[in-house]
Design an enzyme around this catalytic site. Structure first.
Site, PDB file in Angstrom:
ATOM      1  N   ARG A 101      13.328  -1.054  42.227  1.00 51.26           N
ATOM      2  CA  ARG A 101      13.342  -2.128  43.099  1.00 51.26           C
ATOM      3  C   ARG A 101      13.010  -1.760  44.451  1.00 51.26           C
ATOM      4  N   GLU A 144      17.172   6.752  62.093  1.00 50.32           N
ATOM      5  CA  GLU A 144      16.966   8.268  62.774  1.00 50.32           C
ATOM      6  C   GLU A 144      18.287   8.883  62.422  1.00 50.32           C
ATOM      7  N   GLY A 148      21.472   4.640  63.228  1.00 47.19           N
ATOM      8  CA  GLY A 148      21.545   3.911  62.144  1.00 47.19           C
ATOM      9  C   GLY A 148      21.497   2.575  61.959  1.00 47.19           C
ATOM     10  N   ARG A 255      15.829  -7.651  52.811  1.00 51.07           N
ATOM     11  CA  ARG A 255      17.300  -7.795  52.204  1.00 51.07           C
ATOM     12  C   ARG A 255      17.275  -9.258  51.307  1.00 51.07           C
ATOM     13  N   ARG A 280      32.384  -0.629  19.880  1.00 55.79           N
ATOM     14  CA  ARG A 280      33.209   0.580  19.938  1.00 55.79           C
ATOM     15  C   ARG A 280      34.531   0.167  19.213  1.00 55.79           C
ATOM     16  N   GLN A 291      42.650  -8.444  24.840  1.00 54.64           N
ATOM     17  CA  GLN A 291      42.849  -9.299  25.890  1.00 54.64           C
ATOM     18  C   GLN A 291      42.272  -8.684  27.091  1.00 54.64           C
ATOM     19  N   LEU A 350      33.434   1.702  29.303  1.00 55.52           N
ATOM     20  CA  LEU A 350      32.656   2.580  28.295  1.00 55.52           C
ATOM     21  C   LEU A 350      33.477   4.055  28.094  1.00 55.52           C
ATOM     22  N   GLU A 375      19.766  -1.017  54.532  1.00 56.42           N
ATOM     23  CA  GLU A 375      19.377  -2.458  54.921  1.00 56.42           C
ATOM     24  C   GLU A 375      20.458  -3.416  55.404  1.00 56.42           C
ATOM     25  N   GLY A 376      21.301  -2.811  56.160  1.00 52.86           N
ATOM     26  CA  GLY A 376      22.415  -3.135  57.030  1.00 52.86           C
ATOM     27  C   GLY A 376      23.618  -2.746  56.157  1.00 52.86           C
TER      28      GLY A 376
HETATM   29  P1  TGC Z   1      19.721  -8.233  68.820  1.00 53.54           P
HETATM   30  O1  TGC Z   1      19.991  -7.774  70.381  1.00 53.54           O
HETATM   31  O2  TGC Z   1      20.503  -9.041  68.288  1.00 53.54           O
HETATM   32  O3  TGC Z   1      18.230  -8.839  68.694  1.00 53.54           O
HETATM   33  C1  TGC Z   1      17.016  -8.174  69.139  1.00 53.54           C
HETATM   34  C2  TGC Z   1      15.686  -8.990  68.980  1.00 53.54           C
HETATM   35  O4  TGC Z   1      15.590  -8.884  67.618  1.00 53.54           O
HETATM   36  C3  TGC Z   1      15.849 -10.471  67.269  1.00 53.54           C
HETATM   37  N1  TGC Z   1      16.634 -10.509  65.931  1.00 53.54           N
HETATM   38  C4  TGC Z   1      16.178 -10.714  64.783  1.00 53.54           C
HETATM   39  N2  TGC Z   1      14.735 -11.327  64.352  1.00 53.54           N
HETATM   40  C5  TGC Z   1      14.416 -11.432  63.277  1.00 53.54           C
HETATM   41  N3  TGC Z   1      15.236 -11.163  62.143  1.00 53.54           N
HETATM   42  C6  TGC Z   1      16.625 -10.784  62.318  1.00 53.54           C
HETATM   43  N4  TGC Z   1      17.324 -10.784  61.607  1.00 53.54           N
HETATM   44  C7  TGC Z   1      16.939 -10.668  63.881  1.00 53.54           C
HETATM   45  N5  TGC Z   1      18.142 -10.150  64.424  1.00 53.54           N
HETATM   46  C8  TGC Z   1      17.934 -10.208  65.777  1.00 53.54           C
HETATM   47  C9  TGC Z   1      16.495 -11.207  68.363  1.00 53.54           C
HETATM   48  O5  TGC Z   1      16.218 -12.708  68.331  1.00 53.54           O
HETATM   49  C10 TGC Z   1      15.809 -10.414  69.170  1.00 53.54           C
HETATM   50  O6  TGC Z   1      14.603 -10.850  69.657  1.00 53.54           O
HETATM   51  P2  TGC Z   1      13.809 -10.864  71.061  1.00 53.54           P
HETATM   52  O7  TGC Z   1      12.603 -11.356  70.876  1.00 53.54           O
HETATM   53  O8  TGC Z   1      14.740 -11.842  71.840  1.00 53.54           O
HETATM   54  O9  TGC Z   1      13.920  -9.332  71.518  1.00 53.54           O
HETATM   55  O10 TGC Z   1      19.647  -6.861  68.123  1.00 53.54           O
HETATM   56  P3  TGC Z   1      20.512  -5.729  68.181  1.00 53.54           P
HETATM   57  O11 TGC Z   1      19.562  -4.284  68.638  1.00 53.54           O
HETATM   58  O12 TGC Z   1      21.883  -5.516  68.703  1.00 53.54           O
HETATM   59  O13 TGC Z   1      20.736  -5.585  66.546  1.00 53.54           O
HETATM   60  C11 TGC Z   1      21.470  -6.218  65.873  1.00 53.54           C
HETATM   61  C12 TGC Z   1      22.031  -5.658  64.526  1.00 53.54           C
HETATM   62  C13 TGC Z   1      23.030  -4.704  64.517  1.00 53.54           C
HETATM   63  C14 TGC Z   1      22.231  -6.922  63.706  1.00 53.54           C
HETATM   64  C15 TGC Z   1      20.692  -4.984  64.139  1.00 53.54           C
HETATM   65  O14 TGC Z   1      20.480  -3.820  64.759  1.00 53.54           O
HETATM   66  C16 TGC Z   1      21.030  -4.407  62.575  1.00 53.54           C
HETATM   67  O15 TGC Z   1      20.640  -5.185  61.701  1.00 53.54           O
HETATM   68  N6  TGC Z   1      21.451  -3.139  62.490  1.00 53.54           N
HETATM   69  C17 TGC Z   1      21.328  -2.673  60.733  1.00 53.54           C
HETATM   70  C18 TGC Z   1      20.141  -1.804  60.631  1.00 53.54           C
HETATM   71  C19 TGC Z   1      19.380  -1.812  59.458  1.00 53.54           C
HETATM   72  O16 TGC Z   1      19.727  -2.503  58.880  1.00 53.54           O
HETATM   73  N7  TGC Z   1      18.807  -0.731  59.140  1.00 53.54           N
HETATM   74  C20 TGC Z   1      17.798  -0.792  58.088  1.00 53.54           C
HETATM   75  C21 TGC Z   1      16.768   0.194  57.969  1.00 53.54           C
HETATM   76  S1  TGC Z   1      15.595   0.109  56.894  1.00 53.54           S
HETATM   77  C22 TGC Z   1      16.325   0.284  55.465  1.00 53.54           C
HETATM   78  O17 TGC Z   1      17.538   0.522  55.194  1.00 53.54           O
HETATM   79  C23 TGC Z   1      15.678   0.343  54.096  1.00 53.54           C
HETATM   80  S2  TGC Z   1      16.420   0.529  52.784  1.00 53.54           S
HETATM   81  C24 TGC Z   1      14.931   0.506  51.680  1.00 53.54           C
HETATM   82  C25 TGC Z   1      14.917   0.635  50.378  1.00 53.54           C
HETATM   83  O18 TGC Z   1      15.167  -0.758  49.710  1.00 53.54           O
HETATM   84  O19 TGC Z   1      14.825   1.613  49.398  1.00 53.54           O
HETATM   85  P1  FAD Z   2      26.185   4.710  60.385  1.00 51.09           P
HETATM   86  O1  FAD Z   2      25.208   3.628  61.191  1.00 51.09           O
HETATM   87  O2  FAD Z   2      26.452   5.919  61.261  1.00 51.09           O
HETATM   88  O3  FAD Z   2      27.286   4.048  59.837  1.00 51.09           O
HETATM   89  C1  FAD Z   2      28.377   4.872  59.370  1.00 51.09           C
HETATM   90  C2  FAD Z   2      29.875   3.817  58.875  1.00 51.09           C
HETATM   91  O4  FAD Z   2      30.212   3.143  60.325  1.00 51.09           O
HETATM   92  C3  FAD Z   2      29.213   2.557  58.187  1.00 51.09           C
HETATM   93  O5  FAD Z   2      30.363   2.401  57.449  1.00 51.09           O
HETATM   94  C4  FAD Z   2      28.928   1.446  59.056  1.00 51.09           C
HETATM   95  O6  FAD Z   2      29.158   0.269  58.614  1.00 51.09           O
HETATM   96  C5  FAD Z   2      30.199   1.706  60.207  1.00 51.09           C
HETATM   97  N1  FAD Z   2      29.552   1.019  61.404  1.00 51.09           N
HETATM   98  C6  FAD Z   2      28.791   1.238  62.099  1.00 51.09           C
HETATM   99  N2  FAD Z   2      28.569   0.451  63.182  1.00 51.09           N
HETATM  100  C7  FAD Z   2      29.599  -0.243  63.003  1.00 51.09           C
HETATM  101  C8  FAD Z   2      30.426  -1.273  63.731  1.00 51.09           C
HETATM  102  N3  FAD Z   2      29.552  -2.012  64.897  1.00 51.09           N
HETATM  103  N4  FAD Z   2      31.492  -1.990  63.509  1.00 51.09           N
HETATM  104  C9  FAD Z   2      31.836  -1.447  62.290  1.00 51.09           C
HETATM  105  N5  FAD Z   2      31.581  -0.702  61.574  1.00 51.09           N
HETATM  106  C10 FAD Z   2      30.407  -0.071  61.910  1.00 51.09           C
HETATM  107  N6  FAD Z   2      16.248   3.640  56.737  1.00 51.09           N
HETATM  108  C11 FAD Z   2      14.863   3.136  57.178  1.00 51.09           C
HETATM  109  O7  FAD Z   2      14.566   2.977  58.260  1.00 51.09           O
HETATM  110  N7  FAD Z   2      13.849   3.060  56.167  1.00 51.09           N
HETATM  111  C12 FAD Z   2      14.293   3.477  54.853  1.00 51.09           C
HETATM  112  O8  FAD Z   2      13.216   3.157  53.954  1.00 51.09           O
HETATM  113  C13 FAD Z   2      15.470   3.596  54.400  1.00 51.09           C
HETATM  114  N8  FAD Z   2      15.743   4.012  53.174  1.00 51.09           N
HETATM  115  C14 FAD Z   2      16.939   4.494  52.863  1.00 51.09           C
HETATM  116  C15 FAD Z   2      17.392   5.087  51.503  1.00 51.09           C
HETATM  117  C16 FAD Z   2      18.659   5.488  51.000  1.00 51.09           C
HETATM  118  C17 FAD Z   2      18.781   6.014  49.741  1.00 51.09           C
HETATM  119  C18 FAD Z   2      19.703   5.376  52.069  1.00 51.09           C
HETATM  120  C19 FAD Z   2      20.937   5.701  51.832  1.00 51.09           C
HETATM  121  C20 FAD Z   2      19.265   4.924  53.528  1.00 51.09           C
HETATM  122  C21 FAD Z   2      18.081   4.411  53.629  1.00 51.09           C
HETATM  123  N9  FAD Z   2      17.723   4.066  55.233  1.00 51.09           N
HETATM  124  C22 FAD Z   2      16.490   3.917  55.570  1.00 51.09           C
HETATM  125  C23 FAD Z   2      18.691   4.097  56.060  1.00 51.09           C
HETATM  126  C24 FAD Z   2      19.815   3.147  56.084  1.00 51.09           C
HETATM  127  O9  FAD Z   2      19.322   1.892  56.556  1.00 51.09           O
HETATM  128  C25 FAD Z   2      20.973   3.524  57.066  1.00 51.09           C
HETATM  129  O10 FAD Z   2      21.671   4.570  56.219  1.00 51.09           O
HETATM  130  C26 FAD Z   2      22.061   2.328  57.214  1.00 51.09           C
HETATM  131  O11 FAD Z   2      21.474   1.394  58.259  1.00 51.09           O
HETATM  132  C27 FAD Z   2      23.411   2.973  58.011  1.00 51.09           C
HETATM  133  O12 FAD Z   2      22.921   3.729  58.998  1.00 51.09           O
HETATM  134  P2  FAD Z   2      23.866   5.151  58.944  1.00 51.09           P
HETATM  135  O13 FAD Z   2      23.721   5.600  57.513  1.00 51.09           O
HETATM  136  O14 FAD Z   2      23.313   6.155  60.029  1.00 51.09           O
HETATM  137  O15 FAD Z   2      25.181   4.926  59.206  1.00 51.09           O
END
Ligand code: TGC
Ligand code: FAD
Length: 396
Positions: A101, A144, A148, A255, A280, A291, A350, A375-376
């Protein structure tokens, strides 16, 4: 006629008959993907997981042929399916393995979506048809080493030169598909704010070392992306967005796929535990007659059915254009927590067999640790929802 005293549910795998909420077309797509996973993934995925690899070229081509890559996008070779159909495909793929997925989510929602939503016509024509067909693989570089949960603190930067070219420097970390990708969508600081770049991976100065020693998502490739003075033409930038809204809007799409996908992983764990408990024998009969075992199985079934209902509701909202980011966080957070709890407890049904990859449960359990974080994280989605219901940001 008297009701039987101990009726067995008509379908213990879909107790609330949630299939009745799907259209014929949705059931058909769901069954097609389920059959593919059952025939071509389940017999092999345990061994792929053990070996820390998977046949990505073959998988990519098959998913492309099935029309699943970028399926929720319109045009450029994409199938233009509904959000519900995309979600159902994610559920079935993740019932096979979260890595499968992930492959599909990253391709469709994180690499193709930004090109489709923010790219130039030339970028779309160059990449989307090949990516939809599974002939070119994409990745998404946001995270990075030191950035994160707070991606706006990224250090990767792109500087525009007098002739218009961009010079990209920095390091991305934990990037799914990184070292198998033909193209990377990379987010970087620029003088105009955060911008996305479409980077062919054969460009000079780019490297993508694979991250080894994972005990989770082993049938998936995770890599670092390193950019050392990578020179890109002026038109490598995504013209349609210049802020964090760009990458964050891609995350909404991925997400959404996860909140459906993890229901598939949880369902696979429940079904494995149910089958095992019926077969089993201990103390002279199947362990499913105890139960305490029944309580666990009923808890799994209830959790999976609730997760399914949440996913279907959010899927319908998305198709009506009514789904907001905080509601996506509700689904990602709740369904992932549900799935990881089901997987952990199902593993123990299991017994000792549950610790081997002969059975799928521990593979799903360790995979879900990644899904819980990427993904957060669980905490980030809690804070997104906390902000939505209180009006106060608690991120810093
Ligand atoms: P913030 O100041 O709240 O907003 C900045 C700008 O972004 C807009 N915005 C959004 N737009 C669309 N969708 C959303 N969900 C949005 N959230 C905010 C907002 O309106 C603003 O727009 P503009 O035009 O005024 O500039 O943003 P922030 O920098 O304080 O961030 C808030 C926070 C913490 C929620 C965000 O940084 C966050 O979601 N952090 C988590 C990072 C994360 O999820 N990383 C994922 C990396 S990719 C990955 O993990 C792939 S896994 C792949 C796999 O499936 O294998
Ligand atoms: P951190 O941000 O350092 O967090 C560490 C801990 O602190 C966590 O428990 C977190 O919840 C907690 N924490 C952080 N901030 C707060 C707060 N404000 N309040 C309370 N608790 C907090 N990223 C990409 O860009 N592209 C990809 O394709 C991608 N694929 C991935 C695949 C895998 C297998 C994995 C494991 C990760 C991948 N990621 C990818 C990265 C992923 O999105 C990050 O690992 C994730 O966003 C968390 O960042 P971090 O690992 O640096 O943890």
């Amino acid at each position: 006629m008297a009701t039987p005293l101990r009726p067995k549910a008509e379908n213990p795998r879909d107790f609330l008959a949630t299939d009745s909420l799907l259209s014929d077309e949705e059931v058909m797509l769901r069954d097609t993907v389920r059959s593919y996973v059952s025939k071509e993934i389940l017999p092999e995925v345990g061994a792929w997981f053990d070996a820390g690899t998977f046949p990505y070229k073959e998988v990519s081509k098959t998913l492309g042929d099935m029309g699943l890559l970028g399926m929720h996008l319109e045009g450029y070779g994409c199938s233009g399916s509904s959000a519900m159909m995309y979600g159902l495909a994610c559920t079935e793929l993740e019932a096979g393995d979260s890595g499968l997925r992930s492959f599909m989510s990253v391709q469709g929602s994180l690499a193709m979506f930004p090109i489709w939503a923010y790219g130039s016509e030339e970028q779309k024509q160059e990449w989307l048809p090949r990516m939809a067909a599974g002939e070119a693989i994409g990745c998404f570089g946001l995270t990075e080493p030191d950035s994160g949960s707070d991606p706006s603190s990224m250090r990767t930067n792109a500087k525009q030169q007098p002739n218009g070219d961009w010079i990209l420097n920095g390091t991305k970390m934990w990037i799914t598909n990184g070292s198998i990708a033909d193209v990377a969508v990379v987010w970087a600081q620029t003088d105009e704010g955060i911008r996305g770049f479409v980077v062919p991976t054969d460009v000079e100065g780019f490297s993508a070392p694979k991250i080894e020693r994972k005990v989770s998502l082993r049938a998936s490739v995770t890599s670092e992306l390193i950019f050392e003075d990578v020179r890109l033409p002026a038109d490598a930038v995504l013209p349609g967005v210049a802020s964090m809204r760009g990458p964050l809007s891609c995350l909404n799409e991925a997400r959404f796929g996860i909140l459906f996908g993890v229901v598939g992983a949880a369902r696979a764990c429940y079904e494995s535990a149910l089958d095992y408990a019926n077969e089993r024998v201990q103390f002279g009969g199947p362990i499913s007659r105890f139960q305490l075992t029944q309580q666990r199985l009923v808890d799994f079934m209830t959790a999976v059915q609730q997760g399914t209902l949440v996913a279907y509701h959010l899927g319908r909202l998305k198709d009506q254009g009514q789904l907001g980011p905080a509601q996506v966080s509700f689904g990602k957070r709740q369904n992932t927590r549900m799935a990881i709890e089901v997987a952990r407890e199902a593993r123990s049904v299991l017994g000792a067999n549950g610790i081997t990859t002969e059975y799928p449960v521990i593979r799903h359990m360790t995979n879900l640790e990644s899904v819980y974080t990427y993904e957060g994280t669980n905490e980030i989605h809690t804070l997104i929802m906390g902000q939505a219901i209180t009006g106060h940001s608690a991120f810093s």
